[in-house]
Design a protein around this motif. Structure first.
Motif, PDB file in Angstrom:
ATOM      1  N   ALA A  57      32.607  37.064  37.854  1.00  0.00           N
ATOM      2  CA  ALA A  57      32.656  38.035  38.951  1.00  0.00           C
ATOM      3  C   ALA A  57      31.727  39.226  38.705  1.00  0.00           C
ATOM      4  CB  ALA A  57      34.085  38.528  39.145  1.00  0.00           C
ATOM      5  N   GLY A  58      31.144  39.290  37.524  1.00  0.00           N
ATOM      6  CA  GLY A  58      30.253  40.410  37.213  1.00  0.00           C
ATOM      7  C   GLY A  58      30.996  41.722  37.017  1.00  0.00           C
ATOM      8  N   TYR A  95      31.426  31.722  45.279  1.00  0.00           N
ATOM      9  CA  TYR A  95      32.742  32.317  45.510  1.00  0.00           C
ATOM     10  C   TYR A  95      32.912  33.639  44.754  1.00  0.00           C
ATOM     11  CZ  TYR A  95      34.030  28.023  47.814  1.00  0.00           C
ATOM     12  OH  TYR A  95      34.090  26.976  48.691  1.00  0.00           O
ATOM     13  N   LYS A  96      31.811  34.207  44.307  1.00  0.00           N
ATOM     14  CA  LYS A  96      31.857  35.450  43.519  1.00  0.00           C
ATOM     15  C   LYS A  96      32.579  36.573  44.271  1.00  0.00           C
ATOM     16  CE  LYS A  96      28.982  38.771  41.084  1.00  0.00           C
ATOM     17  NZ  LYS A  96      27.632  39.146  40.685  1.00  0.00           N
ATOM     18  N   ASP A  97      32.300  36.746  45.551  1.00  0.00           N
ATOM     19  CA  ASP A  97      32.952  37.821  46.316  1.00  0.00           C
ATOM     20  C   ASP A  97      34.464  37.635  46.374  1.00  0.00           C
ATOM     21  OD1 ASP A  97      30.533  39.056  46.777  1.00  0.00           O
ATOM     22  OD2 ASP A  97      30.301  38.253  48.799  1.00  0.00           O
ATOM     23  N   THR A  98      34.898  36.412  46.594  1.00  0.00           N
ATOM     24  CA  THR A  98      36.333  36.121  46.652  1.00  0.00           C
ATOM     25  C   THR A  98      36.973  36.349  45.293  1.00  0.00           C
ATOM     26  OG1 THR A  98      35.977  34.510  48.399  1.00  0.00           O
ATOM     27  CG2 THR A  98      38.057  34.349  47.203  1.00  0.00           C
ATOM     28  N   LYS A 101      37.376  40.037  44.591  1.00  0.00           N
ATOM     29  CA  LYS A 101      38.512  40.619  45.318  1.00  0.00           C
ATOM     30  C   LYS A 101      39.834  40.286  44.637  1.00  0.00           C
ATOM     31  CE  LYS A 101      36.265  40.617  49.805  1.00  0.00           C
ATOM     32  NZ  LYS A 101      36.173  39.964  51.120  1.00  0.00           N
ATOM     33  N   VAL A 102      39.981  39.041  44.232  1.00  0.00           N
ATOM     34  CA  VAL A 102      41.227  38.617  43.574  1.00  0.00           C
ATOM     35  C   VAL A 102      41.408  39.363  42.256  1.00  0.00           C
ATOM     36  CG1 VAL A 102      42.413  36.677  42.470  1.00  0.00           C
ATOM     37  CG2 VAL A 102      41.296  36.369  44.688  1.00  0.00           C
ATOM     38  N   LEU A 103      40.351  39.439  41.456  1.00  0.00           N
ATOM     39  CA  LEU A 103      40.460  40.093  40.151  1.00  0.00           C
ATOM     40  C   LEU A 103      40.690  41.587  40.274  1.00  0.00           C
ATOM     41  CD1 LEU A 103      37.707  38.219  38.119  1.00  0.00           C
ATOM     42  CD2 LEU A 103      40.187  37.970  37.918  1.00  0.00           C
ATOM     43  N   THR A 104      39.989  42.249  41.177  1.00  0.00           N
ATOM     44  CA  THR A 104      40.155  43.697  41.287  1.00  0.00           C
ATOM     45  C   THR A 104      41.536  44.066  41.821  1.00  0.00           C
ATOM     46  OG1 THR A 104      39.033  43.773  43.444  1.00  0.00           O
ATOM     47  CG2 THR A 104      37.698  44.229  41.481  1.00  0.00           C
ATOM     48  N   TYR A 105      42.203  43.126  42.448  1.00  0.00           N
ATOM     49  CA  TYR A 105      43.575  43.382  42.874  1.00  0.00           C
ATOM     50  C   TYR A 105      44.511  43.494  41.672  1.00  0.00           C
ATOM     51  CZ  TYR A 105      47.285  43.745  46.253  1.00  0.00           C
ATOM     52  OH  TYR A 105      48.316  44.233  47.008  1.00  0.00           O
TER      53      TYR A 105
END
Length: 129
Positions: A57-58, A95-98, A101-105
């Motif tokens: 995810a960078g 799917y990097k953007d998805t 989002k999941v990880l930052t949650y």
């Protein structure tokens, strides 16, 4: 995709939160206050999937920046409970953007204890950075 996010939230409840006063042992390695989140997670045998996801995810630089951050870190066991192929799909570049989002949650700016996280969640304060 909304179902996937809700599933990850359920996984959050099964995952482990790296929150303690001393240097707790997680995945066979001490979580040192002198190290950033990523450096600690890399040493945890229980968080190899999370580390791979953070890299994909960078988010390494973000999580190595000055905090404090609280990470509700799903374990490999929690990731294994996802439907087959979910993790592999999310790790793909398209799917990097998805994935981000999941990880930052699972990351909250500031120090959050397990006692206060439920209260914050009910007030809508737990969520993406």
């Amino acid at each position: 995709m909304k179902k996937l996010v809700y599933f990850f939230l359920a996984v959050l409840l099964l995952g482990s939160a790296v929150i303690a006063d001393d240097n707790p042992m997680v995945g066979g390695a001490p979580m040192l206050r002198t190290k950033d989140i990523v450096s600690n997670a890399v040493n945890s045998a229980d968080h190899t999937t999370l580390v791979a996801a953070v890299k994909a995810a960078g988010l390494v630089e973000t999580l190595q920046s000055p905090g404090p951050f609280t990470v509700f870190a799903p374990t490999n066991e929690a990731f294994a409970k996802l439907p087959a192929g979910t993790v592999d799909t999310l790790l793909k570049p398209e799917y990097k953007d998805t994935l981000t989002k999941v990880l930052t949650y699972h990351v909250v700016a500031g120090k959050v204890s397990s006692k206060t996280s439920g209260k914050r969640s009910r007030r809508g304060m737990v969520g993406p950075l």
